[in-house]
Design a protein around this motif. Structure first.
Motif, mmCIF file in Angstrom:
data_model
loop_
_atom_site.group_PDB
_atom_site.id
_atom_site.type_symbol
_atom_site.label_atom_id
_atom_site.label_comp_id
_atom_site.label_asym_id
_atom_site.label_seq_id
_atom_site.Cartn_x
_atom_site.Cartn_y
_atom_site.Cartn_z
ATOM 1 N N GLN A 5 0.829 -1.198 0.000
ATOM 2 C CA GLN A 5 0.000 0.000 0.000
ATOM 3 C C GLN A 5 0.870 1.258 0.000
ATOM 4 N N LYS A 6 1.907 1.261 0.819
ATOM 5 C CA LYS A 6 2.822 2.408 0.844
ATOM 6 C C LYS A 6 3.538 2.560 -0.503
ATOM 7 N N GLN A 7 3.875 1.456 -1.121
ATOM 8 C CA GLN A 7 4.513 1.510 -2.434
ATOM 9 C C GLN A 7 3.587 2.144 -3.465
ATOM 10 N N GLU A 8 2.342 1.708 -3.474
ATOM 11 C CA GLU A 8 1.380 2.271 -4.426
ATOM 12 C C GLU A 8 1.199 3.771 -4.201
ATOM 13 N N GLN A 9 1.143 4.200 -2.948
ATOM 14 C CA GLN A 9 1.015 5.619 -2.640
ATOM 15 C C GLN A 9 2.232 6.390 -3.147
ATOM 16 N N LEU A 10 3.428 5.857 -2.919
ATOM 17 C CA LEU A 10 4.636 6.523 -3.369
ATOM 18 C C LEU A 10 4.694 6.579 -4.888
ATOM 19 N N ILE A 11 4.366 5.490 -5.539
ATOM 20 C CA ILE A 11 4.377 5.463 -7.006
ATOM 21 C C ILE A 11 3.412 6.500 -7.563
ATOM 22 N N GLU A 12 2.231 6.582 -6.984
ATOM 23 C CA GLU A 12 1.239 7.567 -7.443
ATOM 24 C C GLU A 12 1.746 8.992 -7.225
ATOM 25 N N LYS A 13 2.320 9.252 -6.061
ATOM 26 C CA LYS A 13 2.832 10.597 -5.774
ATOM 27 C C LYS A 13 3.998 10.963 -6.687
ATOM 28 N N LEU A 14 4.916 10.036 -6.908
ATOM 29 C CA LEU A 14 6.045 10.323 -7.797
ATOM 30 C C LEU A 14 5.580 10.587 -9.222
ATOM 31 N N THR A 15 4.623 9.791 -9.683
ATOM 32 C CA THR A 15 4.096 9.961 -11.036
ATOM 33 C C THR A 15 3.394 11.301 -11.184
ATOM 34 N N ASN A 16 2.522 11.617 -10.246
ATOM 35 C CA ASN A 16 1.789 12.888 -10.314
ATOM 36 C C ASN A 16 2.717 14.087 -10.218
ATOM 37 N N LEU A 17 3.688 14.040 -9.325
ATOM 38 C CA LEU A 17 4.624 15.152 -9.174
ATOM 39 C C LEU A 17 5.442 15.353 -10.447
ATOM 40 N N ALA A 18 5.909 14.280 -11.039
ATOM 41 C CA ALA A 18 6.686 14.394 -12.274
ATOM 42 C C ALA A 18 5.853 15.019 -13.385
ATOM 43 N N LYS A 19 4.613 14.598 -13.515
ATOM 44 C CA LYS A 19 3.748 15.152 -14.565
ATOM 45 C C LYS A 19 3.414 16.613 -14.283
ATOM 46 N N THR A 20 3.108 16.943 -13.038
ATOM 47 C CA THR A 20 2.741 18.315 -12.662
ATOM 48 C C THR A 20 3.904 19.283 -12.857
ATOM 49 N N GLU A 21 5.092 18.859 -12.467
ATOM 50 C CA GLU A 21 6.266 19.737 -12.516
ATOM 51 C C GLU A 21 7.044 19.652 -13.834
ATOM 52 N N GLY A 22 6.612 18.773 -14.723
ATOM 53 C CA GLY A 22 7.287 18.653 -16.009
ATOM 54 C C GLY A 22 8.620 17.925 -15.949
ATOM 55 N N TYR A 23 8.797 17.065 -14.952
ATOM 56 C CA TYR A 23 10.030 16.284 -14.844
ATOM 57 C C TYR A 23 10.056 15.221 -15.936
ATOM 58 N N HIS A 24 11.245 14.801 -16.300
ATOM 59 C CA HIS A 24 11.393 13.711 -17.271
ATOM 60 C C HIS A 24 11.253 12.358 -16.589
ATOM 61 N N GLY A 25 11.416 12.338 -15.280
ATOM 62 C CA GLY A 25 11.322 11.096 -14.523
ATOM 63 C C GLY A 25 12.040 11.227 -13.199
ATOM 64 N N TRP A 26 12.544 10.092 -12.698
ATOM 65 C CA TRP A 26 13.154 10.051 -11.369
ATOM 66 C C TRP A 26 14.422 9.221 -11.367
ATOM 67 N N ASP A 27 15.291 9.518 -10.396
ATOM 68 C CA ASP A 27 16.447 8.690 -10.101
ATOM 69 C C ASP A 27 16.272 8.149 -8.694
ATOM 70 N N ILE A 28 16.287 6.842 -8.559
ATOM 71 C CA ILE A 28 16.192 6.211 -7.250
ATOM 72 C C ILE A 28 17.610 5.926 -6.774
ATOM 73 N N ASP A 29 17.974 6.502 -5.637
ATOM 74 C CA ASP A 29 19.310 6.339 -5.072
ATOM 75 C C ASP A 29 19.172 6.069 -3.579
ATOM 76 N N TRP A 30 18.777 4.868 -3.251
ATOM 77 C CA TRP A 30 18.561 4.492 -1.866
ATOM 78 C C TRP A 30 19.803 3.808 -1.331
ATOM 79 N N GLU A 31 20.219 4.209 -0.174
ATOM 80 C CA GLU A 31 21.422 3.670 0.455
ATOM 81 C C GLU A 31 21.043 2.620 1.503
ATOM 82 N N GLN A 32 22.009 1.803 1.839
ATOM 83 C CA GLN A 32 21.891 0.835 2.930
ATOM 84 C C GLN A 32 20.749 -0.163 2.741
ATOM 85 N N LEU A 33 20.593 -0.659 1.540
ATOM 86 C CA LEU A 33 19.608 -1.718 1.328
ATOM 87 C C LEU A 33 20.117 -2.999 1.978
ATOM 88 N N PHE A 34 19.245 -3.666 2.688
ATOM 89 C CA PHE A 34 19.616 -4.929 3.314
ATOM 90 C C PHE A 34 19.656 -6.043 2.269
#
Length: 93
Positions: A9-38
Motif C-alpha cells: 500500500q505504501k509503495q502504491e502511494q509513493l508510485i502515485e505521488k512520484l508519477t503525479n509530481l513528475a507530470k505536474t512539474e514537467g520532470y522527465h522522470g526520477w532517479d532512485i538512489d537508496w542507500e543501505q539496502l539490506f
C-alpha cells in the motif's frame, strides 16, 4: 526503505505521488538512489522497481537507478544488496 519495500500500500502511494509530481512539474522522470539496502530486501527492491518502471513508462516518464556496487564478500554484513546482476536489471529502465 525496508518498511516501504514490505508494504504494498505504501509503495502504491509513493508510485502515485512520484508519477503525479513528475507530470505536474514537467520532470522527465526520477532517479532512485537508496542507500543501505539490506541483502534480504534485494528481491523486494527489484519488485518495487519493476512496479515503478511500469507505471512511469505508461506515462512516458523515465527512471534511473543508482545501486551500490558489491564491495565485499557474501558473508560481510553490508555489501550493498549483495551486488546486482546486469542480466537481472537490464530491462528495468
Amino acid at each position: 526503505v525496508h518498511l516501504l519495500l514490505t508494504d504494498n500500500q505504501k509503495q502504491e502511494q509513493l508510485i502515485e505521488k512520484l508519477t503525479n509530481l513528475a507530470k505536474t512539474e514537467g520532470y522527465h522522470g526520477w532517479d532512485i538512489d537508496w542507500e543501505q539496502l539490506f541483502p534480504a530486501d534485494r528481491q523486494l527492491f527489484t519488485d518495487f522497481i519493476l512496479r515503478l518502471t511500469t507505471v512511469l513508462h505508461q506515462e512516458n516518464l523515465q527512471l534511473s537507478i543508482s545501486v551500490h556496487a558489491q564491495t565485499g564478500q557474501p558473508d560481510d554484513f553490508f555489501v550493498g544488496a549483495r551486488g546486482f546482476h546486469a542480466k537481472a536489471s537490464r530491462n528495468l529502465v
